[in-house]
Design an enzyme around this catalytic site. Structure first.
Site, PDB file in Angstrom:
ATOM      1  N   VAL A  11       0.838  -1.292   0.087  1.00 46.69           N
ATOM      2  CA  VAL A  11       0.049   0.022  -0.111  1.00 46.69           C
ATOM      3  C   VAL A  11       0.890   1.308   0.043  1.00 46.69           C
ATOM      4  O   VAL A  11       0.656   2.161  -0.579  1.00 46.69           O
ATOM      5  CB  VAL A  11      -1.021   0.019   1.405  1.00 46.69           C
ATOM      6  CG1 VAL A  11      -1.522   1.237   1.543  1.00 46.69           C
ATOM      7  CG2 VAL A  11      -1.829  -1.270   0.938  1.00 46.69           C
ATOM      8  N   ARG A 156      -6.452  -3.065  -5.335  1.00 50.34           N
ATOM      9  CA  ARG A 156      -6.368  -4.504  -5.434  1.00 50.34           C
ATOM     10  C   ARG A 156      -4.988  -4.971  -5.849  1.00 50.34           C
ATOM     11  O   ARG A 156      -4.380  -4.109  -6.785  1.00 50.34           O
ATOM     12  CB  ARG A 156      -7.193  -5.148  -6.479  1.00 50.34           C
ATOM     13  CG  ARG A 156      -8.587  -4.994  -5.744  1.00 50.34           C
ATOM     14  CD  ARG A 156      -9.718  -5.325  -7.316  1.00 50.34           C
ATOM     15  NE  ARG A 156      -9.608  -4.113  -8.341  1.00 50.34           N
ATOM     16  CZ  ARG A 156      -9.970  -4.205  -9.297  1.00 50.34           C
ATOM     17  NH1 ARG A 156     -10.803  -5.202  -9.802  1.00 50.34           N
ATOM     18  NH2 ARG A 156     -10.008  -3.105 -10.122  1.00 50.34           N
ATOM     19  N   GLU A 157      -4.278  -5.898  -5.517  1.00 50.70           N
ATOM     20  CA  GLU A 157      -3.003  -6.369  -6.041  1.00 50.70           C
ATOM     21  C   GLU A 157      -3.155  -6.916  -7.477  1.00 50.70           C
ATOM     22  O   GLU A 157      -4.478  -7.316  -7.912  1.00 50.70           O
ATOM     23  CB  GLU A 157      -2.481  -7.443  -5.292  1.00 50.70           C
ATOM     24  CG  GLU A 157      -1.945  -7.116  -3.936  1.00 50.70           C
ATOM     25  CD  GLU A 157      -1.337  -8.122  -2.994  1.00 50.70           C
ATOM     26  OE1 GLU A 157      -0.706  -9.050  -3.829  1.00 50.70           O
ATOM     27  OE2 GLU A 157      -1.306  -7.969  -1.859  1.00 50.70           O
ATOM     28  N   ASN A 210     -14.653  -5.141   2.515  1.00 55.67           N
ATOM     29  CA  ASN A 210     -13.741  -6.408   2.091  1.00 55.67           C
ATOM     30  C   ASN A 210     -14.589  -7.519   2.516  1.00 55.67           C
ATOM     31  O   ASN A 210     -14.796  -8.620   1.705  1.00 55.67           O
ATOM     32  CB  ASN A 210     -12.527  -6.386   2.864  1.00 55.67           C
ATOM     33  CG  ASN A 210     -11.264  -5.956   2.050  1.00 55.67           C
ATOM     34  OD1 ASN A 210     -11.534  -5.437   0.900  1.00 55.67           O
ATOM     35  ND2 ASN A 210     -10.265  -5.899   2.629  1.00 55.67           N
ATOM     36  N   GLY A 259      -8.281 -15.976  -1.532  1.00 55.71           N
ATOM     37  CA  GLY A 259      -7.168 -16.171  -0.754  1.00 55.71           C
ATOM     38  C   GLY A 259      -6.457 -14.610  -0.560  1.00 55.71           C
ATOM     39  O   GLY A 259      -6.916 -13.513  -0.785  1.00 55.71           O
ATOM     40  N   CYS A 262      -5.270 -10.114   2.233  1.00 52.79           N
ATOM     41  CA  CYS A 262      -6.389  -9.187   2.714  1.00 52.79           C
ATOM     42  C   CYS A 262      -7.679  -9.959   3.349  1.00 52.79           C
ATOM     43  O   CYS A 262      -8.119  -9.972   4.255  1.00 52.79           O
ATOM     44  CB  CYS A 262      -6.777  -8.241   1.785  1.00 52.79           C
ATOM     45  SG  CYS A 262      -5.111  -7.231   1.255  1.00 52.79           S
ATOM     46  N   LYS A 322      -3.766 -14.842  -6.963  1.00 55.97           N
ATOM     47  CA  LYS A 322      -4.670 -14.321  -7.872  1.00 55.97           C
ATOM     48  C   LYS A 322      -3.436 -13.933  -9.226  1.00 55.97           C
ATOM     49  O   LYS A 322      -2.328 -13.808  -8.813  1.00 55.97           O
ATOM     50  CB  LYS A 322      -5.490 -13.053  -7.834  1.00 55.97           C
ATOM     51  CG  LYS A 322      -4.775 -11.915  -7.193  1.00 55.97           C
ATOM     52  CD  LYS A 322      -5.522 -10.812  -6.790  1.00 55.97           C
ATOM     53  CE  LYS A 322      -5.838  -9.870  -7.930  1.00 55.97           C
ATOM     54  NZ  LYS A 322      -6.452  -8.903  -7.689  1.00 55.97           N
TER      55      LYS A 322
END
Ligand code: UGA
Length: 437
Positions: A11, A156-157, A210, A259, A262, A322
């Protein structure tokens, strides 16, 4: 404006780079000297599309600098963001010791004649802002003027840079007009809707958002089990529900479950927070249970098809939690690989970006072979499991895959492939909640 970000993790680093990109002068602080040195040398510790260019461009423009000294960051900056980890404790509650330490350290370098806005960007339980303010007040020997603000992050990653540059909304929680005015100035260049709330509401928005997204995923995964049992197709069902604008199609992708660093942590934290407040949020326990079941049900399908897993050669595509990230923390793909190994299977895995970190953090069970390409992974395999839906996997020559496999059997944990096409190509195909013969 002059800004400071304390904590150069996911972040902090992406936020710092994006703030610099819109013209602010940003000092990113981290207490890990090695990380600071690497960043100064232009080496980015995480893979995130677009981040490297952004960091390098803003470093050369002298808008982005790195240091391990909190004083060097706080001294010139009107607004100081806290973006340090808030890891889970064994009971699911949040470990706030990094936040508390940074609050004390900031307090120690505040100067009497300088007003500072201290912003909490880390994901924290409701009422943390009050504690941060109390801590700073107690350790602020100079008696400096300051305000605390909550400004949760929603990136989001894998698409962190576009998420930050074009956010759906910016949430600012605070009770001082002076602080809110400065915060609005920070975000002015982003042209995004701003929601101003009190601090407690802003903190709660993050956990509630979330948890709702995780609930959506578990909902469609529970529906996928019913589809599987009844011969319906969860992809069609998700399209049909998602076309209702009140529901929307996003986050209705059935798969192996959620997964990452977070959702699992934040859902557990929200449950713990609700229990501490005396209003247990039991629905979220069901969300967690469905998430665990999803992988178990997939394993059952694999066992049913292969009978015994011992000595079976199984290829696994995907290790990250992801696509488009190298993050392997709390990855269902990794858990699945380790479950297969526990049952005696010989696993050959491939991931476009996650193999280095899986190796570095020793997350994979002994004996897992890491292949150099998706095709090498399937050489001689008796089954292929798709665990993470990287786009690249959709472009691999499936006829070549079939040729290399011992038996053409595909278990698609993310519904990346089209069942009809797979059948036409001669694969035995099993997706999540999809019809098959
Ligand atoms: C999540 C939130 O989406 C962000 O808004 C939030 O800022 C971030 O957590 C955070 O708290 O820092 P992230 O964990 O990076 O972001 O990734 P997501 O895209 O949300 O995916 C989380 C997991 O859900 C992944 O394992 C993904 O495979 C899974 N997922 C997602 C599904 O199984 N189905 C879906 O339809 C969507």
């Amino acid at each position: 404006m002059n800004l400071c970000i304390i904590g150069s993790g996911y972040v902090g680093l992406v936020t710092g780079a994006c703030f610099a990109e819109v013209g602010h002068n940003v000092v990113c602080v981290d207490n890990d000297r090695r990380k600071v040195d690497a960043l100064k040398a232009g080496r980015i510790p995480i893979y995130e599309p677009g981040l490297e260019e952004l960091v390098l461009r803003n470093v050369s423009a002298h808008r982005l600098v790195f240091t391990d000294s909190i004083e060097e960051g706080v001294d010139p900056s009107q607004v100081v963001f806290i973006a340090v980890p808030t890891p889970p404790q064994p009971d699911g509650s949040v470990d706030l010791s990094f936040i508390e330490k940074v609050a004390r350290e900031i307090a120690g370098v505040l100067k009497k004649d300088q007003y500072r806005v201290i912003v909490d960007k880390s994901t924290v339980p409701v009422k943390t802002g009050e504690k941060v303010a109390d801590t700073i007040k107690r350790y602020n020997k100079a008696g400096a003027d300051f305000d605390v603000v909550s400004n949760p992050e929603f990136l989001r990653e894998g698409c962190a840079v576009p998420d930050l540059m074009k956010p759906d909304r910016i949430v600012i929680g605070g009770n001082s007009d002076r602080a809110l005015a400065l915060m609005k100035k920070v975000y002015e260049p982003f042209n995004a809707p701003i929601l101003v709330t009190d601090i407690n509401s802003a903190e709660l928005i993050k956990h509630a958002a979330n948890s709702f997204l995780a609930l959506k995923i578990s909902y469609i995964n529970a529906v996928s089990a019913i589809c599987q049992a009844s011969g319906a197709d969860v992809e069609k069902v998700a399209d049909g529900i998602g076309m209702d604008r009140r529901i929307g199609r996003n986050f209705l992708n059935a798969g192996l479950g959620y997964g990452g660093s977070c959702f699992p942590k934040d859902i557990a934290a929200f449950i713990a927070i609700s229990e501490q407040l005396g209003v247990p949020f039991t629905l979220l326990k069901e969300v967690q249970r469905i998430n665990v079941d999803q992988k178990e049900r997939f394993l059952k399908v694999i066992r049913e098809a292969l009978w015994v897993l011992r000595e079976k050669r199984i290829a696994v595509w995907g290790l990250t939690f992801k696509p488009d990230t190298d993050d392997v923390r709390c990855s269902v793909a990794i858990d699945l690989v380790n479950d297969l190994v526990k049952e005696g299977a010989h696993v050959s895995a491939y991931d476009p970006k996650g193999m280095e970190k899986a190796r570095e953090f020793k997350l994979l069970a002994e004996g897992v072979k890491l292949a150099d390409s998706p095709l090498e992974a399937v050489d001689g395999a008796e089954a292929l499991i798709l665990a993470t839906e990287w786009k690249d996997f959709g472009n691999v020559d499936l006829l070549e895959v079939k040729k290399r496999m011992h038996t053409p059997m595909v278990f698609d944990g993310r519904n990346l492939f089209d069942p009809e096409t797979m059948k036409e190509l001669g694969f035995t195909y099993r997706g999540i909640g999809r019809r098959h013969d």
